[in-house]
Design an enzyme around this catalytic site. Structure first.
Site, short mmCIF file in Angstrom:
data_model
loop_
_atom_site.label_atom_id
_atom_site.label_comp_id
_atom_site.label_asym_id
_atom_site.label_seq_id
_atom_site.Cartn_x
_atom_site.Cartn_y
_atom_site.Cartn_z
N ASP A 99 -34.58 -1.55 -60.52
CA ASP A 99 -34.43 -1.21 -59.13
C ASP A 99 -35.78 -1.96 -58.26
O ASP A 99 -36.67 -2.48 -58.76
CB ASP A 99 -34.63 0.28 -58.83
CG ASP A 99 -34.54 0.75 -57.22
OD1 ASP A 99 -33.50 -0.05 -56.43
OD2 ASP A 99 -35.39 1.38 -56.67
N CYS A 117 -29.83 -0.10 -58.02
CA CYS A 117 -30.41 -0.59 -56.37
C CYS A 117 -29.08 -1.24 -55.68
O CYS A 117 -28.35 -2.25 -56.25
CB CYS A 117 -31.18 -1.78 -56.68
SG CYS A 117 -31.83 -2.67 -55.06
N THR A 158 -28.60 -2.66 -52.83
CA THR A 158 -29.12 -4.21 -52.56
C THR A 158 -28.71 -5.15 -53.62
O THR A 158 -27.93 -6.11 -53.21
CB THR A 158 -30.31 -4.41 -51.72
OG1 THR A 158 -30.52 -3.28 -50.95
CG2 THR A 158 -30.47 -5.82 -51.16
N CYS A 184 -28.51 3.76 -50.79
CA CYS A 184 -29.77 3.21 -51.12
C CYS A 184 -30.17 4.33 -52.07
O CYS A 184 -30.17 5.33 -52.04
CB CYS A 184 -30.62 2.69 -50.08
SG CYS A 184 -32.26 2.28 -50.70
N THR A 185 -30.40 3.68 -53.36
CA THR A 185 -30.70 4.82 -54.51
C THR A 185 -32.19 5.33 -54.32
O THR A 185 -32.57 6.73 -54.71
CB THR A 185 -31.24 4.32 -55.85
OG1 THR A 185 -31.74 3.06 -56.05
CG2 THR A 185 -29.84 3.97 -56.20
N HIS A 186 -33.09 4.93 -52.97
CA HIS A 186 -34.18 5.46 -52.54
C HIS A 186 -33.83 6.96 -51.81
O HIS A 186 -34.50 7.81 -51.52
CB HIS A 186 -34.99 4.70 -51.58
CG HIS A 186 -35.86 3.83 -52.28
ND1 HIS A 186 -35.22 2.59 -52.90
CD2 HIS A 186 -37.11 3.47 -52.44
CE1 HIS A 186 -36.23 1.82 -53.48
NE2 HIS A 186 -37.35 2.41 -53.18
#
Length: 264
Positions: A10, A73, A75, A183-185
């Protein structure tokens, strides 16, 4: 049976949301994780730079003899997943298709929202994947460039973060019945996002959905880790501060982790 670890990559700490779900669903699997926090976020960067950085992370994981790579990720998945998948002889998963599929199943009114980095939204990949499966659904996309930096800084519940999330998401409030956290965040901001969007909006964690696909591929290729393979040795690497990464990681994973700094 294959006792080698699963590799995760990521742009930073966001992929830990996928790791947490894997630890819950597949607790016997071993993990190697690399987060490129020194160059996060990837979202505002040009596609060619994202491609270059992602390949560096892939090549790092290959040195750890992983049996599968998860591009945790959105993106990087949008920019280079197809290319990486075609060039490697081990399974490579992204997080976008699982999220799109889950949103279609959960949507009651046919109005799906997508939030992500500028690059993910610009690529329009979620809309394309959703319309490949059901062209009648409405898809509203919104770039949230400030979210990932807030997570990387560890500001998960401050008043500033709450204000930023509210002001950013306001255009989507009341317009969607499901919202893909593209988004994995973003799952680390889930309570705030849910509060802004309202209790009736279903939040779709694309990374968590990805773990179901990991399980399917492990079974299909017969590369599950043996139950008697011995103790697990999860390894975490970051291109930035190992201390900062460990602080966020231990809070999210609810366990002590050892993090090593690496230069790529």
């Amino acid at each position: 049976m294959d006792n080698r670890p699963i590799g995760f990559l990521d742009s930073g700490v966001g992929g830990l949301t996928v790791v947490r779900e894997l630890m819950r669903q597949l607790p016997h699997e071993e993990i190697v994780y690399i987060g490129d926090s020194a160059r996060a976020p990837y979202g505002p960067r040009p596609a060619e730079q994202i491609r270059e950085y992602t390949w560096q992370l892939v090549n790092f994981l290959l040195t750890k003899d992983v049996k599968m790579i998860v591009i945790a990720c959105n993106t990087a998945t949008a920019v280079v997943w197809e290319e990486i998948k075609a060039q490697l002889d081990i399974p490579v998963l992204g997080v976008i298709l699982p999220g799109a599929s889950a949103a279609i199943k959960s949507s009651q009114g046919g109005k799906i929202g997508v939030i992500g980095t500028p690059m993910t939204v610009q690529s329009d990949i979620y809309r394309k994947k959703i319309h490949d499966l059901d062209p009648d659904l409405q898809v509203e996309s919104l770039a949230c460039p400030k979210f990932a930096p807030l997570v990387e800084s560890g500001a998960l519940s401050t008043s500033v973060t709450k204000k930023v999330v509210y002001e950013t998401l306001r255009p989507l409030v009341g317009k969607v019945d499901s919202l893909i956290l593209g988004c994995t965040h973003y799952p680390l901001l889930r309570p705030i996002i849910q509060n802004v969007m309202g209790p009736k909006v279903q939040l779709i964690d694309s990374g968590a959905e990805c773990v179901r696909d990991i399980s399917v591929l492990l079974n299909y290729f017969e590369i599950n880790r043996g139950r008697d393979a011995g103790p697990l040795h999860h390894r975490f690497y970051t291109t930035a501060s190992s201390q900062s990464f460990a602080q966020i990681g231990e809070e999210w994973l609810e366990k002590e982790i050892h993090v090593e700094h690496v230069e790529l």
